[in-house]
Motif scaffolding. Structure first.
Motif, PDB file in Angstrom:
ATOM      1  N   ALA A  36       0.813  -1.215   0.000  1.00 37.24           N
ATOM      2  CA  ALA A  36       0.000   0.000   0.000  1.00 37.24           C
ATOM      3  C   ALA A  36       0.849   1.270   0.000  1.00 37.24           C
ATOM      4  O   ALA A  36       0.433   2.294  -0.537  1.00 37.24           O
ATOM      5  CB  ALA A  36      -0.938   0.004   1.198  1.00 37.24           C
ATOM      6  N   ALA A  37       2.040   1.215   0.560  1.00 37.85           N
ATOM      7  CA  ALA A  37       2.891   2.405   0.650  1.00 37.85           C
ATOM      8  C   ALA A  37       3.754   2.600  -0.590  1.00 37.85           C
ATOM      9  O   ALA A  37       3.940   3.727  -1.049  1.00 37.85           O
ATOM     10  CB  ALA A  37       3.776   2.328   1.888  1.00 37.85           C
ATOM     11  N   THR A  38       4.289   1.511  -1.144  1.00 36.40           N
ATOM     12  CA  THR A  38       5.262   1.625  -2.234  1.00 36.40           C
ATOM     13  C   THR A  38       4.725   1.206  -3.607  1.00 36.40           C
ATOM     14  O   THR A  38       5.372   1.452  -4.617  1.00 36.40           O
ATOM     15  CB  THR A  38       6.494   0.753  -1.949  1.00 36.40           C
ATOM     16  N   ASN A  39       3.588   0.531  -3.629  1.00 40.76           N
ATOM     17  CA  ASN A  39       3.002  -0.048  -4.850  1.00 40.76           C
ATOM     18  C   ASN A  39       3.803  -1.209  -5.422  1.00 40.76           C
ATOM     19  O   ASN A  39       3.523  -1.677  -6.520  1.00 40.76           O
ATOM     20  CB  ASN A  39       2.753   1.004  -5.932  1.00 40.76           C
ATOM     21  N   GLU A  40       4.810  -1.707  -4.686  1.00 40.99           N
ATOM     22  CA  GLU A  40       5.561  -2.871  -5.153  1.00 40.99           C
ATOM     23  C   GLU A  40       4.626  -4.074  -5.224  1.00 40.99           C
ATOM     24  O   GLU A  40       3.845  -4.324  -4.306  1.00 40.99           O
ATOM     25  CB  GLU A  40       6.718  -3.178  -4.200  1.00 40.99           C
ATOM     26  N   VAL A  41       4.711  -4.831  -6.320  1.00 44.33           N
ATOM     27  CA  VAL A  41       3.930  -6.060  -6.432  1.00 44.33           C
ATOM     28  C   VAL A  41       4.545  -7.091  -5.499  1.00 44.33           C
ATOM     29  O   VAL A  41       5.735  -7.395  -5.584  1.00 44.33           O
ATOM     30  CB  VAL A  41       3.910  -6.589  -7.884  1.00 44.33           C
ATOM     31  N   LEU A  42       3.734  -7.617  -4.587  1.00 44.98           N
ATOM     32  CA  LEU A  42       4.215  -8.587  -3.610  1.00 44.98           C
ATOM     33  C   LEU A  42       3.946 -10.022  -4.049  1.00 44.98           C
ATOM     34  O   LEU A  42       4.802 -10.884  -3.901  1.00 44.98           O
ATOM     35  CB  LEU A  42       3.568  -8.339  -2.248  1.00 44.98           C
ATOM     36  N   MET A  43       2.758 -10.281  -4.556  1.00 47.60           N
ATOM     37  CA  MET A  43       2.415 -11.635  -4.959  1.00 47.60           C
ATOM     38  C   MET A  43       1.175 -11.629  -5.841  1.00 47.60           C
ATOM     39  O   MET A  43       0.447 -10.644  -5.900  1.00 47.60           O
ATOM     40  CB  MET A  43       2.188 -12.541  -3.748  1.00 47.60           C
ATOM     41  N   VAL A  44       0.986 -12.736  -6.542  1.00 42.54           N
ATOM     42  CA  VAL A  44      -0.211 -12.972  -7.348  1.00 42.54           C
ATOM     43  C   VAL A  44      -0.787 -14.300  -6.892  1.00 42.54           C
ATOM     44  O   VAL A  44      -0.064 -15.285  -6.738  1.00 42.54           O
ATOM     45  CB  VAL A  44       0.113 -13.028  -8.858  1.00 42.54           C
ATOM     46  N   GLN A  93     -13.845  -6.723 -14.452  1.00 41.26           N
ATOM     47  CA  GLN A  93     -14.090  -7.323 -13.150  1.00 41.26           C
ATOM     48  C   GLN A  93     -13.658  -8.788 -13.043  1.00 41.26           C
ATOM     49  O   GLN A  93     -14.265  -9.571 -12.319  1.00 41.26           O
ATOM     50  CB  GLN A  93     -15.561  -7.151 -12.736  1.00 41.26           C
ATOM     51  N   ASP A  94     -12.561  -9.133 -13.745  1.00 39.62           N
ATOM     52  CA  ASP A  94     -12.033 -10.495 -13.605  1.00 39.62           C
ATOM     53  C   ASP A  94     -10.671 -10.533 -12.923  1.00 39.62           C
ATOM     54  O   ASP A  94     -10.056 -11.585 -12.818  1.00 39.62           O
ATOM     55  CB  ASP A  94     -11.992 -11.228 -14.948  1.00 39.62           C
ATOM     56  N   ALA A  95     -10.208  -9.389 -12.436  1.00 37.42           N
ATOM     57  CA  ALA A  95      -8.936  -9.322 -11.720  1.00 37.42           C
ATOM     58  C   ALA A  95      -9.011  -8.204 -10.683  1.00 37.42           C
ATOM     59  O   ALA A  95      -9.696  -7.199 -10.885  1.00 37.42           O
ATOM     60  CB  ALA A  95      -7.786  -9.066 -12.685  1.00 37.42           C
ATOM     61  N   LEU A  96      -8.292  -8.414  -9.586  1.00 38.10           N
ATOM     62  CA  LEU A  96      -8.273  -7.449  -8.494  1.00 38.10           C
ATOM     63  C   LEU A  96      -6.836  -7.074  -8.168  1.00 38.10           C
ATOM     64  O   LEU A  96      -5.930  -7.902  -8.280  1.00 38.10           O
ATOM     65  CB  LEU A  96      -8.895  -8.061  -7.236  1.00 38.10           C
ATOM     66  N   VAL A  97      -6.642  -5.835  -7.752  1.00 39.33           N
ATOM     67  CA  VAL A  97      -5.381  -5.393  -7.160  1.00 39.33           C
ATOM     68  C   VAL A  97      -5.708  -5.003  -5.733  1.00 39.33           C
ATOM     69  O   VAL A  97      -6.573  -4.156  -5.495  1.00 39.33           O
ATOM     70  CB  VAL A  97      -4.767  -4.201  -7.919  1.00 39.33           C
ATOM     71  N   MET A  98      -5.037  -5.658  -4.808  1.00 36.79           N
ATOM     72  CA  MET A  98      -5.249  -5.361  -3.399  1.00 36.79           C
ATOM     73  C   MET A  98      -4.063  -4.572  -2.870  1.00 36.79           C
ATOM     74  O   MET A  98      -2.920  -5.012  -2.983  1.00 36.79           O
ATOM     75  CB  MET A  98      -5.401  -6.656  -2.599  1.00 36.79           C
ATOM     76  N   LYS A  99      -4.328  -3.412  -2.320  1.00 41.33           N
ATOM     77  CA  LYS A  99      -3.302  -2.613  -1.654  1.00 41.33           C
ATOM     78  C   LYS A  99      -3.257  -3.116  -0.217  1.00 41.33           C
ATOM     79  O   LYS A  99      -4.273  -3.091   0.501  1.00 41.33           O
ATOM     80  CB  LYS A  99      -3.658  -1.125  -1.691  1.00 41.33           C
ATOM     81  N   VAL A 100      -2.095  -3.615   0.194  1.00 38.95           N
ATOM     82  CA  VAL A 100      -1.990  -4.314   1.480  1.00 38.95           C
ATOM     83  C   VAL A 100      -0.841  -3.798   2.332  1.00 38.95           C
ATOM     84  O   VAL A 100       0.088  -3.174   1.832  1.00 38.95           O
ATOM     85  CB  VAL A 100      -1.802  -5.835   1.261  1.00 38.95           C
ATOM     86  N   ARG A 101      -0.933  -4.110   3.626  1.00 37.98           N
ATOM     87  CA  ARG A 101       0.168  -3.926   4.556  1.00 37.98           C
ATOM     88  C   ARG A 101       0.608  -5.323   4.975  1.00 37.98           C
ATOM     89  O   ARG A 101      -0.170  -6.078   5.559  1.00 37.98           O
ATOM     90  CB  ARG A 101      -0.272  -3.133   5.794  1.00 37.98           C
ATOM     91  N   ALA A 102       1.834  -5.668   4.656  1.00 38.27           N
ATOM     92  CA  ALA A 102       2.363  -6.992   4.970  1.00 38.27           C
ATOM     93  C   ALA A 102       3.001  -6.974   6.352  1.00 38.27           C
ATOM     94  O   ALA A 102       3.695  -6.022   6.707  1.00 38.27           O
ATOM     95  CB  ALA A 102       3.391  -7.406   3.923  1.00 38.27           C
ATOM     96  N   THR A 103       2.775  -8.049   7.129  1.00 35.93           N
ATOM     97  CA  THR A 103       3.394  -8.153   8.453  1.00 35.93           C
ATOM     98  C   THR A 103       4.726  -8.878   8.403  1.00 35.93           C
ATOM     99  O   THR A 103       5.367  -9.055   9.434  1.00 35.93           O
ATOM    100  CB  THR A 103       2.472  -8.877   9.453  1.00 35.93           C
ATOM    101  N   GLY A 104       5.148  -9.292   7.230  1.00 39.46           N
ATOM    102  CA  GLY A 104       6.411  -9.997   7.048  1.00 39.46           C
ATOM    103  C   GLY A 104       6.588 -10.271   5.573  1.00 39.46           C
ATOM    104  O   GLY A 104       5.862  -9.718   4.743  1.00 39.46           O
ATOM    105  N   PRO A 105       7.528 -11.123   5.226  1.00 42.22           N
ATOM    106  CA  PRO A 105       7.736 -11.449   3.813  1.00 42.22           C
ATOM    107  C   PRO A 105       6.457 -11.993   3.171  1.00 42.22           C
ATOM    108  O   PRO A 105       5.744 -12.786   3.783  1.00 42.22           O
ATOM    109  CB  PRO A 105       8.813 -12.522   3.852  1.00 42.22           C
TER     110      PRO A 105
END
Length: 130
Positions: A36-44, A93-105
């Motif tokens: 959510a802060a950097t917009n880096e893609v974390l996972m799919v 509406q067949d894909a979502l981008v979730m802006k998240v805060r990760a608690t770890g890797p």
């Protein structure tokens, strides 16, 4: 979803205000988790209707494991959860981008992101990102 048996039109999905997720033939949506802060893609990963409902209900990312054929909450064994701050819905509406805060890797390898390598466009090798 619509209360009648008719599928929503493309115009309803693309221009309307109703959330009308378009699950694929396996009942899944593609879900991309970004910091959510950097917009880096974390996972799919993938979500079925139950995973999407659980995510919305709890505020924590839930997915459908295609290999285990089961629902899983990200971090249920590692503790590395993804707290969802915002969900963006693509045009059809067949894909979502979730802006998240990760608690770890985010990656099961221990990397912050599953996208820790890049493709060398000239040589074709996969390189660890700097």
């Amino acid at each position: 979803m619509s209360t009648n048996s008719q599928q929503p039109s493309a115009a309803q999905r693309e221009q309307g205000k109703a959330f009308l997720p378009k699950f694929d033939s396996a009942g899944l949506l593609t879900a991309i988790a970004c910091d959510a802060a950097t917009n880096e893609v974390l996972m799919v990963a993938f979500m079925n209707a139950e995973a999407l409902a659980k995510t919305r209900e709890t505020g924590l990312a839930h997915f459908w494991s295609r290999s285990r054929q089961s629902l899983w909450k990200k971090g249920e064994t590692s503790g590395n959860t993804l707290a969802v701050e915002e969900i963006l819905v693509d045009c059809d509406q067949d894909a979502l981008v979730m802006k998240v805060r990760a608690t770890g890797p985010a990656c099961h390898t221990g990397a912050d992101s599953c996208f820790y390598r890049k493709l060398d466009l000239e040589g074709g090798d996969v390189l660890v990102k700097a």
